[in-house]
Motif scaffolding. Structure first.
Motif, PDB file in Angstrom:
ATOM      1  N   GLN A 111     -48.333 -18.054  19.450  1.00  0.00           N
ATOM      2  CA  GLN A 111     -49.972 -17.358  18.755  1.00  0.00           C
ATOM      3  C   GLN A 111     -49.382 -17.584  17.395  1.00  0.00           C
ATOM      4  O   GLN A 111     -48.190 -16.600  17.152  1.00  0.00           O
ATOM      5  N   ILE A 112     -49.930 -18.683  16.383  1.00  0.00           N
ATOM      6  CA  ILE A 112     -49.670 -18.933  15.674  1.00  0.00           C
ATOM      7  C   ILE A 112     -51.096 -18.277  14.367  1.00  0.00           C
ATOM      8  O   ILE A 112     -51.830 -18.691  15.084  1.00  0.00           O
ATOM      9  N   ASP A 113     -50.690 -18.066  12.947  1.00  0.00           N
ATOM     10  CA  ASP A 113     -51.337 -18.478  11.954  1.00  0.00           C
ATOM     11  C   ASP A 113     -51.753 -20.394  12.044  1.00  0.00           C
ATOM     12  O   ASP A 113     -51.117 -20.707  12.131  1.00  0.00           O
ATOM     13  N   LEU A 114     -52.850 -20.755  11.840  1.00  0.00           N
ATOM     14  CA  LEU A 114     -53.547 -21.820  11.950  1.00  0.00           C
ATOM     15  C   LEU A 114     -53.358 -21.996  10.376  1.00  0.00           C
ATOM     16  O   LEU A 114     -52.849 -23.835  10.549  1.00  0.00           O
ATOM     17  N   ASN A 115     -53.458 -21.316   9.766  1.00  0.00           N
ATOM     18  CA  ASN A 115     -53.441 -21.468   8.008  1.00  0.00           C
ATOM     19  C   ASN A 115     -52.015 -22.094   8.069  1.00  0.00           C
ATOM     20  O   ASN A 115     -51.627 -22.717   6.810  1.00  0.00           O
ATOM     21  N   THR A 116     -50.705 -21.766   8.379  1.00  0.00           N
ATOM     22  CA  THR A 116     -49.686 -21.336   7.856  1.00  0.00           C
ATOM     23  C   THR A 116     -48.286 -22.034   8.506  1.00  0.00           C
ATOM     24  O   THR A 116     -47.542 -21.921   9.107  1.00  0.00           O
ATOM     25  N   GLY A 117     -49.326 -22.187  10.424  1.00  0.00           N
ATOM     26  CA  GLY A 117     -48.136 -22.107  11.380  1.00  0.00           C
ATOM     27  C   GLY A 117     -46.832 -21.549  11.940  1.00  0.00           C
ATOM     28  O   GLY A 117     -46.085 -21.312  12.267  1.00  0.00           O
ATOM     29  N   PHE A 118     -47.196 -20.063  11.339  1.00  0.00           N
ATOM     30  CA  PHE A 118     -46.459 -18.819  11.546  1.00  0.00           C
ATOM     31  C   PHE A 118     -46.543 -18.174  12.636  1.00  0.00           C
ATOM     32  O   PHE A 118     -48.120 -17.712  13.278  1.00  0.00           O
ATOM     33  N   CYS A 119     -45.703 -18.014  13.426  1.00  0.00           N
ATOM     34  CA  CYS A 119     -45.561 -17.753  14.610  1.00  0.00           C
ATOM     35  C   CYS A 119     -45.610 -16.376  14.527  1.00  0.00           C
ATOM     36  O   CYS A 119     -45.148 -15.297  14.290  1.00  0.00           O
ATOM     37  N   VAL A 120     -46.935 -15.682  15.174  1.00  0.00           N
ATOM     38  CA  VAL A 120     -47.194 -14.421  14.777  1.00  0.00           C
ATOM     39  C   VAL A 120     -46.748 -13.702  16.215  1.00  0.00           C
ATOM     40  O   VAL A 120     -46.974 -12.118  16.106  1.00  0.00           O
ATOM     41  N   GLY A 121     -47.048 -14.139  17.785  1.00  0.00           N
ATOM     42  CA  GLY A 121     -45.943 -13.572  18.943  1.00  0.00           C
ATOM     43  C   GLY A 121     -45.572 -14.752  19.628  1.00  0.00           C
ATOM     44  O   GLY A 121     -46.589 -15.585  19.809  1.00  0.00           O
ATOM     45  N   VAL A 122     -45.331 -14.178  20.435  1.00  0.00           N
ATOM     46  CA  VAL A 122     -44.835 -15.136  21.948  1.00  0.00           C
ATOM     47  C   VAL A 122     -45.492 -14.223  23.265  1.00  0.00           C
ATOM     48  O   VAL A 122     -45.233 -12.724  23.513  1.00  0.00           O
TER      49      VAL A 122
END
Length: 69
Positions: free
Chosen positions: A6-17
Protein backbone atom coordinates in the motif's frame (compact mmCIF):
# COMPACT_ATOMS: atom_id res chain seq x y z
CA UNK A 1 -2.96 -15.34 -0.97
CA UNK A 2 -2.24 -12.07 -2.72
CA UNK A 3 0.62 -9.83 -1.56
CA UNK A 4 0.30 -6.05 -1.92
CA UNK A 5 2.20 -2.91 -1.02
CA UNK A 6 0.00 0.00 0.00
CA UNK A 7 1.59 3.26 -1.13
CA UNK A 8 1.00 6.96 -0.75
CA UNK A 9 0.20 7.98 -4.33
CA UNK A 10 1.77 11.43 -3.90
CA UNK A 11 5.16 10.18 -2.76
CA UNK A 12 5.42 6.49 -3.69
CA UNK A 13 6.16 5.80 -0.01
CA UNK A 14 5.14 2.29 1.10
CA UNK A 15 2.96 2.57 4.19
CA UNK A 16 2.20 -1.15 4.54
CA UNK A 17 2.51 -4.63 3.09
CA UNK A 18 -0.48 -6.96 3.21
CA UNK A 19 -1.37 -10.55 2.42
CA UNK A 20 -5.00 -10.63 1.32
CA UNK A 21 -7.39 -13.46 0.52
CA UNK A 22 -8.61 -11.81 -2.68
CA UNK A 23 -7.40 -9.72 -5.56
CA UNK A 24 -7.53 -5.92 -5.19
CA UNK A 25 -7.88 -3.36 -7.97
CA UNK A 26 -6.88 0.01 -6.50
CA UNK A 27 -4.31 2.59 -7.58
CA UNK A 28 -2.66 2.69 -4.14
CA UNK A 29 -2.34 -1.13 -3.84
CA UNK A 30 0.55 -2.54 -5.87
CA UNK A 31 0.72 -6.30 -6.34
CA UNK A 32 3.95 -7.94 -5.23
CA UNK A 33 5.49 -11.31 -5.97
CA UNK A 34 6.36 -13.56 -3.06
CA UNK A 35 10.04 -12.95 -3.79
CA UNK A 36 9.86 -9.15 -3.56
CA UNK A 37 11.26 -7.91 -0.24
CA UNK A 38 9.28 -4.66 -0.04
CA UNK A 39 8.96 -3.13 3.42
CA UNK A 40 7.16 -0.09 4.84
CA UNK A 41 9.39 2.89 4.17
CA UNK A 42 10.52 1.68 0.75
CA UNK A 43 9.75 3.97 -2.20
CA UNK A 44 8.18 3.06 -5.54
CA UNK A 45 9.38 5.44 -8.23
CA UNK A 46 9.57 5.08 -12.01
CA UNK A 47 8.44 1.45 -11.79
CA UNK A 48 11.12 0.36 -9.31
CA UNK A 49 11.39 -0.12 -5.56
CA UNK A 50 14.20 1.51 -3.61
CA UNK A 51 15.10 1.24 0.04
CA UNK A 52 16.27 4.54 1.49
CA UNK A 53 19.60 4.67 3.28
CA UNK A 54 19.49 4.82 7.04
CA UNK A 55 18.51 8.22 8.37
CA UNK A 56 20.85 7.86 11.35
CA UNK A 57 23.85 9.46 9.63
CA UNK A 58 24.77 12.72 11.32
CA UNK A 59 24.75 15.78 9.07
CA UNK A 60 22.72 14.18 6.28
CA UNK A 61 19.16 15.09 5.37
CA UNK A 62 16.57 12.60 6.45
CA UNK A 63 15.43 10.66 3.39
CA UNK A 64 11.78 11.70 3.67
CA UNK A 65 12.54 15.43 3.61
CA UNK A 66 12.77 15.41 -0.20
CA UNK A 67 9.05 14.59 -0.33
CA UNK A 68 7.91 17.54 1.77
CA UNK A 69 6.43 20.44 -0.13
Amino acid sequence: MFKYAQIDLNTGFCVGVSYLSGEVKAAHMLPLTEGQDVQPGDIFMDGEWTRPASSSSVGKKRWWEKFRK
